[in-house]
Design an enzyme around this catalytic site. Structure first.
Site, PDB file in Angstrom:
ATOM      1  N   LEU A  91      33.465  43.042  54.265  1.00  0.00           N
ATOM      2  CA  LEU A  91      34.812  42.771  53.749  1.00  0.00           C
ATOM      3  C   LEU A  91      35.640  41.989  54.773  1.00  0.00           C
ATOM      4  O   LEU A  91      36.588  41.303  54.421  1.00  0.00           O
ATOM      5  CB  LEU A  91      35.543  44.080  53.411  1.00  0.00           C
ATOM      6  CG  LEU A  91      35.068  44.813  52.152  1.00  0.00           C
ATOM      7  CD1 LEU A  91      35.666  46.202  52.082  1.00  0.00           C
ATOM      8  CD2 LEU A  91      35.442  44.042  50.901  1.00  0.00           C
ATOM      9  N   GLY A  92      35.266  42.110  56.061  1.00  0.00           N
ATOM     10  CA  GLY A  92      35.979  41.377  57.114  1.00  0.00           C
ATOM     11  C   GLY A  92      37.373  41.928  57.376  1.00  0.00           C
ATOM     12  O   GLY A  92      37.800  42.904  56.755  1.00  0.00           O
ATOM     13  N   TYR A  93      38.079  41.292  58.296  1.00  0.00           N
ATOM     14  CA  TYR A  93      39.454  41.685  58.653  1.00  0.00           C
ATOM     15  C   TYR A  93      39.555  43.200  58.848  1.00  0.00           C
ATOM     16  O   TYR A  93      40.204  43.916  58.087  1.00  0.00           O
ATOM     17  CB  TYR A  93      40.455  41.221  57.587  1.00  0.00           C
ATOM     18  CG  TYR A  93      40.353  39.758  57.287  1.00  0.00           C
ATOM     19  CD1 TYR A  93      40.921  38.825  58.143  1.00  0.00           C
ATOM     20  CD2 TYR A  93      39.668  39.311  56.177  1.00  0.00           C
ATOM     21  CE1 TYR A  93      40.808  37.469  57.888  1.00  0.00           C
ATOM     22  CE2 TYR A  93      39.540  37.958  55.912  1.00  0.00           C
ATOM     23  CZ  TYR A  93      40.116  37.048  56.772  1.00  0.00           C
ATOM     24  OH  TYR A  93      39.992  35.720  56.513  1.00  0.00           O
ATOM     25  N   CYS A 123      48.773  28.150  26.422  1.00  0.00           N
ATOM     26  CA  CYS A 123      49.739  29.027  27.107  1.00  0.00           C
ATOM     27  C   CYS A 123      50.827  29.462  26.117  1.00  0.00           C
ATOM     28  O   CYS A 123      51.391  28.646  25.394  1.00  0.00           O
ATOM     29  CB  CYS A 123      50.363  28.293  28.288  1.00  0.00           C
ATOM     30  SG  CYS A 123      51.651  29.259  29.089  1.00  0.00           S
ATOM     31  N   CYS A 134      57.999  25.987  29.893  1.00  0.00           N
ATOM     32  CA  CYS A 134      57.479  25.600  31.205  1.00  0.00           C
ATOM     33  C   CYS A 134      57.886  24.164  31.555  1.00  0.00           C
ATOM     34  O   CYS A 134      57.459  23.205  30.911  1.00  0.00           O
ATOM     35  CB  CYS A 134      55.957  25.739  31.214  1.00  0.00           C
ATOM     36  SG  CYS A 134      55.251  25.266  32.790  1.00  0.00           S
ATOM     37  N   THR A 171      40.037  33.854  60.428  1.00  0.00           N
ATOM     38  CA  THR A 171      41.244  33.280  59.821  1.00  0.00           C
ATOM     39  C   THR A 171      41.851  32.186  60.695  1.00  0.00           C
ATOM     40  O   THR A 171      42.205  31.125  60.209  1.00  0.00           O
ATOM     41  CB  THR A 171      42.321  34.373  59.609  1.00  0.00           C
ATOM     42  OG1 THR A 171      41.680  35.530  59.139  1.00  0.00           O
ATOM     43  CG2 THR A 171      43.389  33.931  58.642  1.00  0.00           C
ATOM     44  N   TRP A 231      40.280  50.033  39.790  1.00  0.00           N
ATOM     45  CA  TRP A 231      41.452  50.736  40.327  1.00  0.00           C
ATOM     46  C   TRP A 231      42.580  50.852  39.305  1.00  0.00           C
ATOM     47  O   TRP A 231      43.589  51.483  39.550  1.00  0.00           O
ATOM     48  CB  TRP A 231      41.974  50.060  41.594  1.00  0.00           C
ATOM     49  CG  TRP A 231      42.165  48.584  41.490  1.00  0.00           C
ATOM     50  CD1 TRP A 231      43.292  47.934  41.114  1.00  0.00           C
ATOM     51  CD2 TRP A 231      41.194  47.578  41.786  1.00  0.00           C
ATOM     52  NE1 TRP A 231      43.087  46.580  41.147  1.00  0.00           N
ATOM     53  CE2 TRP A 231      41.803  46.328  41.562  1.00  0.00           C
ATOM     54  CE3 TRP A 231      39.861  47.602  42.211  1.00  0.00           C
ATOM     55  CZ2 TRP A 231      41.129  45.119  41.750  1.00  0.00           C
ATOM     56  CZ3 TRP A 231      39.198  46.400  42.397  1.00  0.00           C
ATOM     57  CH2 TRP A 231      39.826  45.183  42.170  1.00  0.00           C
ATOM     58  N   ARG A 232      42.390  50.228  38.141  1.00  0.00           N
ATOM     59  CA  ARG A 232      43.463  50.248  37.150  1.00  0.00           C
ATOM     60  C   ARG A 232      43.319  51.337  36.094  1.00  0.00           C
ATOM     61  O   ARG A 232      44.167  51.460  35.228  1.00  0.00           O
ATOM     62  CB  ARG A 232      43.465  48.920  36.405  1.00  0.00           C
ATOM     63  CG  ARG A 232      44.063  47.800  37.175  1.00  0.00           C
ATOM     64  CD  ARG A 232      44.054  46.615  36.288  1.00  0.00           C
ATOM     65  NE  ARG A 232      44.746  45.499  36.880  1.00  0.00           N
ATOM     66  CZ  ARG A 232      44.817  44.313  36.305  1.00  0.00           C
ATOM     67  NH1 ARG A 232      44.222  44.121  35.150  1.00  0.00           N
ATOM     68  NH2 ARG A 232      45.466  43.343  36.888  1.00  0.00           N
ATOM     69  N   GLU A 244      44.888  47.827  47.266  1.00  0.00           N
ATOM     70  CA  GLU A 244      45.807  46.854  47.860  1.00  0.00           C
ATOM     71  C   GLU A 244      45.410  46.507  49.298  1.00  0.00           C
ATOM     72  O   GLU A 244      45.540  45.369  49.719  1.00  0.00           O
ATOM     73  CB  GLU A 244      47.256  47.351  47.804  1.00  0.00           C
ATOM     74  CG  GLU A 244      47.889  47.235  46.420  1.00  0.00           C
ATOM     75  CD  GLU A 244      47.899  45.806  45.855  1.00  0.00           C
ATOM     76  OE1 GLU A 244      47.954  44.849  46.632  1.00  0.00           O
ATOM     77  OE2 GLU A 244      47.822  45.660  44.622  1.00  0.00           O
TER      78      GLU A 244
HETATM   79  S1  SF4 Z   1      51.604  25.507  33.921  1.00  0.00           S
HETATM   80 FE1  SF4 Z   1      53.147  26.267  32.531  1.00  0.00          FE
HETATM   81  S2  SF4 Z   1      52.326  25.871  30.519  1.00  0.00           S
HETATM   82 FE2  SF4 Z   1      50.676  25.667  31.921  1.00  0.00          FE
HETATM   83  S3  SF4 Z   1      49.693  27.656  31.915  1.00  0.00           S
HETATM   84 FE3  SF4 Z   1      51.151  27.653  33.606  1.00  0.00          FE
HETATM   85  S4  SF4 Z   1      53.024  28.471  32.761  1.00  0.00           S
HETATM   86 FE4  SF4 Z   1      51.720  27.919  31.048  1.00  0.00          FE
END
Ligand code: SF4
Length: 346
Positions: free
Chosen positions: A83-85, A203, A209, A300, A22-23, A40
């Site tokens: 697919l249900g629902y 990450c 974070c 559900t 779909w993208r 969606e």
């Molecule tokens: S918890 Fe924080 S550091 Fe770990 S993947 Fe998610 S956003 Fe990144």
């Protein structure tokens, strides 16, 4: 900080985006709004891998709003098996008919019009506007909620911090790259900041974070402790099998669970086993009724336990009923629950 994270997400998305049907981009570098609209509805309550395959089939059958708006409810319900629902299917069709009638087949490009369509809530409206029309919204799906709650180390269940998440998410909205950014967030949540064992070491914004810095990434989002026990309902189902190896089916009422879908005869579902009342069709049956076992099926809000019986009958004793060949059950429009019931009996 939000800009810094967005920049990383957009860069990462270029090389790592999931290939989802779909993208596919149109000439304007945005996905087809009809595809996003359909996906969606399908993605509400169903996982991406399941939707992926069914979406392609759907688009082959009904490639645009006009084609979809012309079909009957039974056609879409038939397609939706697995697919249900089923309410989603009904709403999708109703919305398509309204769009064809009121917007000449074009998906509305504003929040008020979208949210007034059946089956479209705040999240879906924002997802369509953001992804398909590059409008400045951020729809908070489970992936985005998880990433934001981890970045800010919210130590409360998601359900209790919805407002905070909404407020924080606004700062991440991109006016220029909304479509890509929303999808980048979703993919990052599904591939890097995963529900369990997020890949924090690789990450791109682990320095920003708070969960990572406090080593809380595996505890956030906090689970909601109050897990209420699911209600258990009961029923009995009857497989009328004739000499041609066909089984008797009928339509369910137009309201309630699995409305207007086909079923094998079964008793009204009750909360208490002793309240079960035999279906009318079984009342005058003199033939041998053999119990074949139990089927447990999860909806559900409740689980359903059904005892399945088989009765061998002569077809001519049940004129005016619909029969289906046993060999055609798998590909029939029977809902998954009914297919499971039949599978136990034959
Ligand atoms: S918890 Fe924080 S550091 Fe770990 S993947 Fe998610 S956003 Fe990144």
């Amino acid at each position: 900080m939000e800009k810094h994270i967005n920049k990383h997400l957009l860069g990462w998305y270029k090389n790592n985006k999931r290939d989802l049907p779909w993208r596919r981009l149109q000439a304007n570098k945005l996905p087809n709004p009809y595809y996003i609209f359909v996906s969606e509805y399908m993605l509400q309550q169903t996982t991406v891998p399941t939707v992926k395959k069914r979406f392609e089939e759907f688009i082959k059958k009904w490639p645009n709003i006009k084609k979809l708006s012309l079909i009957s409810e039974s056609k879409i319900l038939n397609f939706w098996v697995g697919l249900g629902y089923y309410t989603r299917a009904r709403n999708l069709l109703k919305a398509a008919k309204l769009i064809q009638k009121n917007y000449r087949g074009r998906i509305p490009e504003n929040f008020e019009d979208l949210i007034n369509l059946p089956g479209i809530g705040d999240y879906t409206a924002k997802a369509i506007l953001g992804i398909a029309f590059n409008q400045a919204f951020i729809p908070l799906d489970a992936n985005i909620e998880r990433i934001i709650s981890r970045i800010f180390a919210y130590q409360l269940p998601i359900i209790k911090i919805k407002k905070q998440l909404e407020k924080k998410s606004i700062k991440f909205i991109s006016k220029k790259y909304s479509s890509q950014l929303i999808q980048a967030f979703m993919d990052y949540g599904s591939l890097i900041c995963t529900p369990r064992n997020p890949k924090c070491k690789i990450c791109l914004f682990n320095m920003n974070c708070k969960s990572y810095s406090k080593n809380l990434q595996n505890q956030i989002p906090v689970k909601n402790k109050k897990i209420s026990k699911k209600l258990l309902k009961f029923s009995r189902a009857y497989i009328f099998n004739n000499e041609k190896n066909e089984i008797l089916i009928r339509k369910r009422p137009s309201k309630g669970m699995l409305a207007s879908m086909f079923e094998v005869p079964n008793d009204v579902w009750v909360n208490n086993k002793k309240d079960l009342i035999k279906d009318k069709l079984i009342l005058n049956i003199k033939n041998k009724i053999v119990s074949k076992g139990l089927v447990k099926y999860s909806f559900t809000h409740f689980d359903l336990e059904t005892e399945v019986f088989i009765i061998n009958v002569k077809k001519n004793k049940f004129l005016n009923y619909r029969w289906i060949k046993q060999t055609k059950i798998t590909k029939s429009g029977l809902p998954t629950l009914m297919k499971k019931i039949v599978a136990v009996a034959i």
